[in-house]
Write a protein that holds these residues in place. Structure first.
Motif, PDB file in Angstrom:
ATOM      1  N   ASP A 367       0.848  -1.182   0.000  1.00 26.48           N
ATOM      2  CA  ASP A 367       0.000   0.000   0.000  1.00 26.48           C
ATOM      3  C   ASP A 367       0.889   1.239   0.000  1.00 26.48           C
ATOM      4  OD1 ASP A 367      -2.232  -1.680   0.213  1.00 26.48           O
ATOM      5  OD2 ASP A 367      -2.046  -1.723   2.402  1.00 26.48           O
ATOM      6  N   ILE A 368       0.784   2.049  -1.049  1.00 22.45           N
ATOM      7  CA  ILE A 368       1.665   3.198  -1.195  1.00 22.45           C
ATOM      8  C   ILE A 368       1.019   4.429  -0.563  1.00 22.45           C
ATOM      9  CG2 ILE A 368       3.029   4.548  -2.834  1.00 22.45           C
ATOM     10  CD1 ILE A 368       3.573   1.502  -2.807  1.00 22.45           C
ATOM     11  N   PRO A 369       1.759   5.195   0.266  1.00 19.83           N
ATOM     12  CA  PRO A 369       1.183   6.377   0.916  1.00 19.83           C
ATOM     13  C   PRO A 369       0.634   7.387  -0.089  1.00 19.83           C
ATOM     14  CG  PRO A 369       3.318   5.821   1.875  1.00 19.83           C
ATOM     15  CD  PRO A 369       3.153   4.946   0.669  1.00 19.83           C
ATOM     16  N   LYS A 370      -0.446   8.042   0.302  1.00 21.65           N
ATOM     17  CA  LYS A 370      -1.011   9.093  -0.531  1.00 21.65           C
ATOM     18  C   LYS A 370      -0.089  10.313  -0.526  1.00 21.65           C
ATOM     19  CE  LYS A 370      -5.865   7.827   0.158  1.00 21.65           C
ATOM     20  NZ  LYS A 370      -7.196   8.295   0.642  1.00 21.65           N
ATOM     21  N   ARG A 371      -0.164  11.079  -1.593  1.00 23.95           N
ATOM     22  CA  ARG A 371       0.654  12.283  -1.663  1.00 23.95           C
ATOM     23  C   ARG A 371       0.183  13.321  -0.645  1.00 23.95           C
ATOM     24  NH1 ARG A 371      -0.229  11.660  -7.316  1.00 23.95           N
ATOM     25  NH2 ARG A 371       1.584  10.686  -8.288  1.00 23.95           N
ATOM     26  N   PRO A 372       1.107  14.151  -0.167  1.00 18.29           N
ATOM     27  CA  PRO A 372       0.712  15.268   0.694  1.00 18.29           C
ATOM     28  C   PRO A 372      -0.218  16.221  -0.057  1.00 18.29           C
ATOM     29  CG  PRO A 372       3.092  14.923   0.749  1.00 18.29           C
ATOM     30  CD  PRO A 372       2.561  14.056  -0.346  1.00 18.29           C
ATOM     31  N   ALA A 373      -0.995  16.973   0.685  1.00 18.35           N
ATOM     32  CA  ALA A 373      -1.908  17.947   0.079  1.00 18.35           C
ATOM     33  C   ALA A 373      -1.128  18.886  -0.840  1.00 18.35           C
ATOM     34  CB  ALA A 373      -2.615  18.751   1.169  1.00 18.35           C
ATOM     35  N   GLY A 374      -1.639  19.093  -2.027  1.00 19.11           N
ATOM     36  CA  GLY A 374      -0.972  19.956  -2.993  1.00 19.11           C
ATOM     37  C   GLY A 374      -0.084  19.206  -3.960  1.00 19.11           C
ATOM     38  N   GLY A 375       0.236  17.947  -3.653  1.00 18.66           N
ATOM     39  CA  GLY A 375       1.131  17.169  -4.509  1.00 18.66           C
ATOM     40  C   GLY A 375       0.523  16.867  -5.867  1.00 18.66           C
ATOM     41  N   ASN A 376      -0.768  16.534  -5.876  1.00 23.53           N
ATOM     42  CA  ASN A 376      -1.432  16.226  -7.146  1.00 23.53           C
ATOM     43  C   ASN A 376      -1.477  17.438  -8.071  1.00 23.53           C
ATOM     44  OD1 ASN A 376      -1.914  13.548  -6.452  1.00 23.53           O
ATOM     45  ND2 ASN A 376      -3.895  14.013  -5.525  1.00 23.53           N
ATOM     46  N   ASP A 377      -1.693  18.619  -7.499  1.00 17.26           N
ATOM     47  CA  ASP A 377      -1.717  19.844  -8.305  1.00 17.26           C
ATOM     48  C   ASP A 377      -0.341  20.125  -8.914  1.00 17.26           C
ATOM     49  OD1 ASP A 377      -4.384  20.297  -7.817  1.00 17.26           O
ATOM     50  OD2 ASP A 377      -4.027  21.633  -6.118  1.00 17.26           O
ATOM     51  N   MET A 378       0.715  19.871  -8.152  1.00 17.88           N
ATOM     52  CA  MET A 378       2.069  20.088  -8.690  1.00 17.88           C
ATOM     53  C   MET A 378       2.335  19.166  -9.871  1.00 17.88           C
ATOM     54  SD  MET A 378       4.755  20.936  -5.604  1.00 17.88           S
ATOM     55  CE  MET A 378       4.209  19.792  -4.360  1.00 17.88           C
ATOM     56  N   ILE A 379       1.901  17.928  -9.757  1.00 17.48           N
ATOM     57  CA  ILE A 379       2.115  16.991 -10.862  1.00 17.48           C
ATOM     58  C   ILE A 379       1.268  17.384 -12.070  1.00 17.48           C
ATOM     59  CG2 ILE A 379       1.706  14.618 -11.631  1.00 17.48           C
ATOM     60  CD1 ILE A 379       2.747  13.665  -8.968  1.00 17.48           C
ATOM     61  N   LYS A 380       0.049  17.803 -11.837  1.00 14.87           N
ATOM     62  CA  LYS A 380      -0.830  18.169 -12.940  1.00 14.87           C
ATOM     63  C   LYS A 380      -0.369  19.437 -13.644  1.00 14.87           C
ATOM     64  CE  LYS A 380      -5.632  19.348 -14.009  1.00 14.87           C
ATOM     65  NZ  LYS A 380      -7.003  19.544 -13.448  1.00 14.87           N
ATOM     66  N   ASN A 381      -0.023  20.466 -12.883  1.00 15.00           N
ATOM     67  CA  ASN A 381       0.258  21.783 -13.450  1.00 15.00           C
ATOM     68  C   ASN A 381       1.731  22.158 -13.477  1.00 15.00           C
ATOM     69  OD1 ASN A 381      -2.596  22.299 -13.659  1.00 15.00           O
ATOM     70  ND2 ASN A 381      -2.602  22.678 -11.436  1.00 15.00           N
ATOM     71  N   GLY A 382       2.567  21.353 -12.832  1.00  6.49           N
ATOM     72  CA  GLY A 382       3.977  21.710 -12.729  1.00  6.49           C
ATOM     73  C   GLY A 382       4.212  22.665 -11.572  1.00  6.49           C
ATOM     74  N   ILE A 383       5.463  22.743 -11.121  1.00 13.12           N
ATOM     75  CA  ILE A 383       5.783  23.660 -10.032  1.00 13.12           C
ATOM     76  C   ILE A 383       5.897  25.081 -10.578  1.00 13.12           C
ATOM     77  CG2 ILE A 383       6.949  21.890  -8.665  1.00 13.12           C
ATOM     78  CD1 ILE A 383       9.611  23.030  -9.630  1.00 13.12           C
ATOM     79  N   LYS A 384       5.741  26.050  -9.699  1.00 13.09           N
ATOM     80  CA  LYS A 384       5.813  27.449 -10.107  1.00 13.09           C
ATOM     81  C   LYS A 384       7.269  27.868 -10.321  1.00 13.09           C
ATOM     82  CE  LYS A 384       1.549  28.799  -7.735  1.00 13.09           C
ATOM     83  NZ  LYS A 384       0.936  29.670  -6.692  1.00 13.09           N
ATOM     84  N   ASN A 385       7.484  28.696 -11.335  1.00 11.50           N
ATOM     85  CA  ASN A 385       8.811  29.232 -11.651  1.00 11.50           C
ATOM     86  C   ASN A 385       9.897  28.151 -11.651  1.00 11.50           C
ATOM     87  OD1 ASN A 385       7.738  31.934 -11.637  1.00 11.50           O
ATOM     88  ND2 ASN A 385       7.797  31.859  -9.390  1.00 11.50           N
ATOM     89  N   PRO A 386       9.716  27.118 -12.458  1.00 12.48           N
ATOM     90  CA  PRO A 386      10.682  26.010 -12.452  1.00 12.48           C
ATOM     91  C   PRO A 386      12.033  26.422 -13.013  1.00 12.48           C
ATOM     92  CG  PRO A 386       9.173  25.790 -14.292  1.00 12.48           C
ATOM     93  CD  PRO A 386       8.663  26.929 -13.472  1.00 12.48           C
ATOM     94  N   PRO A 387      13.115  25.902 -12.443  1.00 15.44           N
ATOM     95  CA  PRO A 387      14.438  26.140 -13.037  1.00 15.44           C
ATOM     96  C   PRO A 387      14.561  25.363 -14.335  1.00 15.44           C
ATOM     97  CG  PRO A 387      14.599  24.555 -11.242  1.00 15.44           C
ATOM     98  CD  PRO A 387      13.168  25.047 -11.259  1.00 15.44           C
TER      99      PRO A 387
END
Length: 476
Positions: A367-387
């Motif tokens: 059983d794999i742990p669920k992502r922390p809150a906000g993790g799914n949004d980062m994967i969907k939309n990418g992180i802000k101001n990425p290097p």
């Protein structure tokens, strides 16, 4: 008008940057998909300054100084290296020049995504408390910073996190990290970038660790490791295939479904090191199960594993271990090692099930742990101001650092050989440097292996020292 068009075309041609071919995972092998040849890792671990050398506040990391990278890439190319592992980098820094230098040298990069800084590693004692949104931000920043470099071979999602005392909960979090990295890469990178795990050679949990992190889960199909590294120091001095226990490793990994290699090797219990294990690592018995490895380590640090003693612009010295390893690498038949057995590229991982785990103390649930809150949004939309990293032209090929042999002679005419498109470095092919007498050599430039006069420590202590050093680098 035609003249202008020609000049524009010429300028475009001159600005083209030669690049290695990205390596992919096919079954139990790394494969150059353009040449359809097996990629056999001939590598060195590279972290100048050791664990204490990573200080984000300094604005520096191992890939931030073009001068240092040029010096080191020349010496690594000369040694015959085609891969380096780097443990701690700051994704917010510009790495274009350094990565481009290594790319031009035909050298691939394996990068650890964690660091010893709080919030940037998985705490084995309390994995749930350290698996946070901020930690995911760190992981995804690493992907963004390096995903567009063709010589990025892959990411280590963890290093030596599982041990006898951390086998109940931690393995599931390692699979969670692998899942998160792979899903972010699939969404935001233009190619598949392998993700894997680096394990300590602790035989009580090694096989279970390998089975757990590499098996295929229908509930979380992206959570399995694409490759598996082993940090092993069991071959000391002039040992043998059986005395070192290498034969037991081949037994474990003979039917591996992913590439397996030494992410660290090179015991220093006996000094100087003679590296006779190199011929075994790339010999017929082991290449059936493993894909080469990385010698620990490039620069001489307090733990006495170095190949090169870095002494600034005027007194960098190749140690006897460098020459000994150079001699061993030159014996390798790379063309033979590149021969690809098609049967190895179609091996499928086993399905995750409790029967894969043999130890009563090891986690048997997948059983794999669920992502922390906000993790799914980062994967969907990418992180802000990425290097964002990109290859640039390598304009300077000669180092201004004075490099001395172990006998104290200056290596003149040291120069990086710029390889053509798709070429990886090969031992014995791209060497430079002519030993010459230097009347201005600083006192003490004549080098023997540092610490050779020290009394030897027992192998158990040496192994612990190496393991503690790297453990501090990645998982604290």
């Amino acid at each position: 008008m035609k003249q202008f068009a020609f000049l524009a075309s010429l300028c475009g041609l001159l600005s083209t940057v030669a690049a290695v071919t990205p390596v992919e995972v096919e079954g139990s092998q790394f494969v150059n998909t353009k040449t359809n040849t097996r990629f056999q890792m001939v590598g060195v671990d590279y972290q100048p300054g050791g664990s204490s050398g990573y200080k984000p506040e300094s604005g520096k990391d191992p890939l931030s100084s073009a001068d240092d990278c040029l010096r080191d890439a020349i010496l690594l190319q000369r040694l015959g290296v085609n891969t380096v592992r780097i443990y701690n980098v700051d994704p917010s820094l510009n790495h274009d020049e350094c990565v481009s230098i290594f790319n031009a040298a035909g050298i691939y990069l394996l990068l650890d995504v964690s660091t010893p800084i709080y919030g940037e590693y998985l705490n084995r004692a309390e994995p749930g408390s350290s698996y946070t949104k901020e930690f995911l931000q760190r992981l995804f920043s690493m992907v963004e910073a390096f995903k567009d470099y063709p010589n990025l071979l892959g990411f280590f999602g963890g290093n030596e996190i599982i041990n006898e005392d951390a086998a109940k909960d931690v393995p599931a979090y390692i699979r969670a990290i692998q899942r998160d990295l792979k899903e972010y890469i699939a969404k935001h990178a233009s190619r598949k970038i392998p993700v894997g795990y680096s394990a300590a050679d602790v035989r009580d949990v090694l096989k279970d660790s390998w089975n757990y992190v590499t098996c295929e889960s229908s509930e979380s199909p992206s959570s399995n490791a694409d490759f598996f590294g082993i940090n092993s120091y069991s071959w000391c001095g002039d040992s043998s295939y059986t005395k070192s226990g290498y034969d037991k490793l081949v037994e474990i990994f003979s039917k591996t479904s992913v590439p397996v290699f030494f992410s660290e090797y090179g015991c220093n219990e006996v000094k100087p090191r003679i590296f006779t294990e190199v011929q075994a690592v790339y010999g017929p018995e082991m290449t059936k199960a493993m894909c080469g490895g990385l010698i620990y380590e490039y620069s001489q640090e307090d733990n006495e594993y170095g190949l090169v003693k870095l002494g600034g612009k005027d007194n960098t010295t190749l140690l006897v271990d460098y020459d000994n390893l150079l001699g061993q690498f030159k014996k390798l038949d790379i063309k033979k090692l590149q021969s690809l057995d098609p049967s190895t590229t179609s091996i499928k991982p086993p399905s995750c099930k409790s029967s894969l785990i043999t130890s009563s103390n090891f986690l048997k649930k997948f059983d794999i742990p669920k992502r922390p809150a906000g993790g799914n949004d980062m994967i969907k939309n990418g992180i802000k101001n990425p290097p964002k990293g990109k290859l640039v032209q390598v304009k300077n090929t000669k180092t201004d650092t004075k490099v001395y042999t172990k006998e104290g002679k200056l290596l003149s005419n040291l120069e990086l050989k710029l390889l053509q498109n798709d070429q990886a470095n090969v031992p014995g092919e791209n060497t430079s440097g002519t030993p010459t007498d230097d009347p201005n050599a600083p006192k003490g430039s004549k080098a023997s292996h540092s610490g050779a006069g020290m009394k030897l420590v027992n192998s158990h202590f040496t192994y612990l020292l190496a393991g503690m050093t790297i453990l501090g680098l990645v998982v604290a």
